[in-house]
Scaffold this active site. Structure first.
Site, mmCIF file in Angstrom:
data_model
loop_
_atom_site.group_PDB
_atom_site.id
_atom_site.type_symbol
_atom_site.label_atom_id
_atom_site.label_comp_id
_atom_site.label_asym_id
_atom_site.label_seq_id
_atom_site.Cartn_x
_atom_site.Cartn_y
_atom_site.Cartn_z
ATOM 1 C CB CYS A 357 61.233 -21.003 -58.301
ATOM 2 S SG CYS A 357 61.158 -18.992 -57.493
HETATM 3 O O1 KQY Z 1 64.681 -20.846 -56.790
HETATM 4 C C1 KQY Z 1 64.966 -20.122 -55.914
HETATM 5 N N1 KQY Z 1 63.833 -19.098 -55.360
HETATM 6 C C2 KQY Z 1 65.244 -21.780 -54.935
HETATM 7 C C3 KQY Z 1 65.371 -21.460 -53.366
HETATM 8 C C4 KQY Z 1 66.433 -22.528 -53.348
HETATM 9 C C5 KQY Z 1 65.828 -22.927 -51.685
HETATM 10 C C6 KQY Z 1 66.435 -24.057 -51.438
HETATM 11 N N2 KQY Z 1 65.445 -24.247 -50.129
#
Ligand code: KQY
Length: 367
Positions: A357
């Site tokens: 991510c």
């Molecule tokens: O891609 C992702 N797992 C992003 C998650 C965003 C979380 C914001 N607190």
């Protein structure tokens, strides 16, 4: 840099390469906001630095840092990692840095999707998200790539995986969620993916990892490891709510045929035991607005599938769980030409994601 509004990658002969194809480099964003990263992000930044260093063993890494963290990022990161000052709302490079596409001559362009913080005013995770939404364009300018403007379609990079040979994988939970493109039918969403990623087959898994606040991004549950092969996050614990979710995805993959007419070979990647946020960790998270807050005991969406494939390494999460070693061994077996590096990422998980991510690859010519 040209902003292309009157054509598509499909029409121009550009396709999204698989992550296991050669990279020119990788983009990351330095974490800063204190409602995402506990205790002001000190521990998260240390983990980001370790990840950047691991990726930089085999490809160029560029880290974007906001003005407040620029000096610190430059001091913490080694000289061979480039740091550029760029504003953002948070640090999820996968989701709002450009998705890159490449043509037969090796020319690379970006795609600038719309970003609304994983659900906009419906169930988004913070407000505003305007700086994040500018990043794809700014980065294409920086890397001198023309960019396709597709801001009228909400999509995060973590919600798609491709095999580079015409197949894309997504989850219904995410792509059909109310906060993204509610005006579009499933068929219209599929056509958009085909046109922009230049694929002919879209595999729709039903769901992602339990309690994943992205509405079940595919990159936390399933990833291609080679054309026709994928890893799937798996548990044998029938009492775990994830059990039926992973089984439903397996059933879908078992009956799927990819763009080249292959059945997908699925490798089960064990999940760690449920990881829950502690009272002390919750106390380290600031409240910065009306965004959802974490509560002690809440299950975090921990999964080993959230790894990054660098040119010469696999950089994967570790949770201090008994399954860490087994998951590492499985990935090492699937990527014999790349050394697997496991990094303890609890501090990133608390932010809501993991290594995949926070990274975005730029396709390149040679490994
Ligand atoms: O891609 C992702 N797992 C992003 C998650 C965003 C979380 C914001 N607190």
């Amino acid at each position: 840099m040209r902003i292309i509004k009157d054509s598509t990658p499909g029409r121009d002969g550009f396709r999204m390469p698989a992550e296991f194809e050669p990279h020119e480099g990788c983009i990351m964003i330095f974490p800063e906001r204190p409602d995402s990263w506990q205790y002001g992000g000190y521990a998260a930044r240390k983990a980001f630095v370790q990840i950047a260093e691991a990726i930089a063993l085999s490809e160029k890494v560029t880290v974007c840092a906001g003005a407040a963290q620029y000096d610190n990022a430059r001091a913490l990161l080694p000289p061979h990692i480039r740091v550029v000052e760029m504003s953002s709302n948070d640090a999820w490079a996968r989701d709002y840095c450009p998705t890159f596409v490449k043509n037969g001559e090796g020319s690379v362009r970006g795609i600038d999707w719309g970003f609304n913080a994983w659900g906009g005013l419906h169930n988004g995770l913070y407000f505003p998200w305007d700086r994040d939404n500018q990043m794809a364009r700014k980065l294409c300018d920086l890397f001198e790539k023309d960019v396709y403007c597709k801001r009228d379609f909400i999509l995060e990079g973590g919600s798609v995986h491709v095999d580079g040979e015409g197949t894309c994988m997504v989850t219904e939970e995410c792509l059909l969620s109310k906060g993204r493109n509610p005006q579009m039918t499933k068929g219209e969403i599929e056509e958009t993916l085909k046109e922009y990623l230049n694929v002919s087959t879209v595999l729709w898994l039903p769901c992602g990892i339990y309690n994943d606040e992205t509405d079940g991004h595919v990159d936390n549950i399933c990833a291609f490891t080679a054309p026709g092969e994928a890893v799937l996050a798996w548990t044998e614990d029938k009492e775990d709510v994830q059990y039926e979710m992973s089984r439903a995805c397996l059933a879908c993959l078992e009956q799927a045929v990819d763009a080249r007419g292959r059945h997908i070979r699925v490798h089960k990647l064990p999940l760690p035991k449920p990881v829950r946020i502690t009272e002390e960790e919750c106390q380290g998270l600031d409240a910065c607005g009306d965004e959802p807050v974490r509560t002690p005991g809440e299950r975090l969406a921990a999964s080993y599938v959230n790894f990054y494939i660098a040119n010469g390494n696999i950089v994967m999460p570790g949770f201090g769980d008994a399954a860490d070693a087994q998951a590492k061994e499985i990935l090492q077996g699937l990527f014999p030409d790349r050394r697997v590096i496991q990094i303890y990422t609890r501090d990133i998980l608390i932010g809501g994601g993991n290594i995949h991510c926070i990274t975005q690859q730029i396709p390149g010519a040679a490994r």
